[in-house]
Design an enzyme around this catalytic site. Structure first.
Site, PDB file in Angstrom:
ATOM      1  N   SER A 169      47.801  42.037  47.814  1.00  0.00           N
ATOM      2  CA  SER A 169      45.922  42.347  46.879  1.00  0.00           C
ATOM      3  C   SER A 169      46.737  42.699  45.726  1.00  0.00           C
ATOM      4  CB  SER A 169      45.280  43.430  47.690  1.00  0.00           C
ATOM      5  OG  SER A 169      44.198  44.353  46.714  1.00  0.00           O
ATOM      6  N   TYR A 199      37.854  38.050  40.076  1.00  0.00           N
ATOM      7  CA  TYR A 199      40.001  38.558  40.989  1.00  0.00           C
ATOM      8  C   TYR A 199      39.482  39.535  41.282  1.00  0.00           C
ATOM      9  CZ  TYR A 199      44.505  38.695  40.753  1.00  0.00           C
ATOM     10  OH  TYR A 199      45.567  39.888  40.719  1.00  0.00           O
ATOM     11  N   LYS A 203      40.574  40.234  45.478  1.00  0.00           N
ATOM     12  CA  LYS A 203      41.506  40.915  45.337  1.00  0.00           C
ATOM     13  C   LYS A 203      41.428  42.229  46.471  1.00  0.00           C
ATOM     14  CE  LYS A 203      43.932  38.589  44.725  1.00  0.00           C
ATOM     15  NZ  LYS A 203      45.568  38.047  45.488  1.00  0.00           N
TER      16      LYS A 203
END
Length: 312
Positions: A169, A199, A203
């Protein structure tokens, strides 16, 4: 104040009490490292090879992978094995898994390491998904799902009675508290977003996926973890404009340092008990990003991803 302290703690962590010297001998261990040709993935491959593991470097570019394999041979005297994998093309993932299964009957560690960060908004996967969510989350989900039978077999038959799945992550997961479903494929809602938002969402999605994986398969010997590897100077920065990337590099850590926490999760004897944990730099436990451990959200994401790959 809690979030601010967590971000500061993860950006400027204390020195690690665990080092790669603590990685045990990995003779007989089979590992896949996605994106293993550069950055954290390359360093993960290097350490695993030095400790005698059989390592598959899963990469999209054969040319780059072959160059990295030559470098690893020079550094370690050992040979990584190339596995063609394009996480942005779901149908190709199935071919990659079939190629792996034709060569191996066991898989002890899967490092879901590869990723893309801040690409131009116009870039999509081969199947029309947002490139970042499609690659970082959906692609790794499908890879993991297809590999689960061999991982479960390994967990049943190996000496440790466990198989580990380490999903990278990011600290960006701390900055996104939900999944905006109408932004996962191209459309008006997605085009209103900045690539940094997408983004961070991907994650966060990695953390949600790892938690759900831990819930579903923990009792079957699967050890699923999500990792913030730290702020690391890698090729992920290639899409940043120069006026941001140039100064940023002075505040980043090296890839060998970034590999510490994933390797801790994937190789340490104590790591066999890390199922469902969120790990932060360097080789520490941290609280999971906000709501990423919500079982309702985890089930919803899992069902959504299952629907995307149905019939492939």
């Amino acid at each position: 104040m809690g979030l601010a302290w967590s971000l500061l703690d993860q950006c400027y962590p204390p020195a690690s009490r665990w080092t790669v010297d603590d990685v045990p001998d990995m003779t007989g261990i089979v590992a896949i490292v996605t994106g293993g040709n550069s950055g954290i993935g390359f360093e993960t491959c290097r350490v695993l090879l030095e400790k005698n593991a059989r390592v598959y470097m899963a990469s999209r570019s054969k040319t780059k992978a072959e160059g990295a394999i030559v470098d690893l041979r020079r550094l370690t005297g050992k040979e990584a094995l190339f596995l063609s994998l394009d996480l942005a093309d779901l149908r190709s993932i199935k071919s990659s898994v079939e190629a792996f299964k034709s060569r191996e009957k066991e898989l002890h560690i899967l490092f879901n390491n590869a990723g893309v960060m801040f690409p131009p908004l116009g870039q999509l996967t081969a199947d029309g998904y947002d490139l970042q969510f499609g690659t970082n989350v959906l692609g790794h989900f499908y890879l993991t799902r297809l590999l689960l039978p061999i991982l479960l077999y390994t967990a049943r038959t190996s000496l440790e009675k466990k198989a580990r799945i380490v999903t990278l992550s990011s600290i960006g997961a701390e900055l996104h508290k939900c999944i905006e479903w109408d932004t996962l494929k191209d459309g008006a809602a997605r085009r209103k977003k900045f690539n940094i938002e997408l983004y961070c969402q991907s994650k966060f999605g990695n953390a949600v996926f790892a938690q759900e994986l831990a819930r579903k398969y923990g009792e079957d010997g699967i050890v699923a973890t999500a990792i913030n590897p730290g702020n690391i100077n890698t090729d992920l920065l290639r899409y940043l404009p120069w006026f941001l990337s140039a100064p940023a590099r002075y505040f980043l850590y090296t890839p060998p340092t970034g590999a510490l926490t994933p390797l801790w999760a994937g190789t340490s004897p104590e790591g066999s008990e890390f199922n469902g944990k969120f790990l932060i730099p360097w080789a520490r436990f941290g609280p999971p990003p906000h709501d990423s451990d919500d079982p309702v959200l985890g089930e919803k994401l899992w069902d959504w991803m299952e629907a995307q790959v149905k019939g492939l």
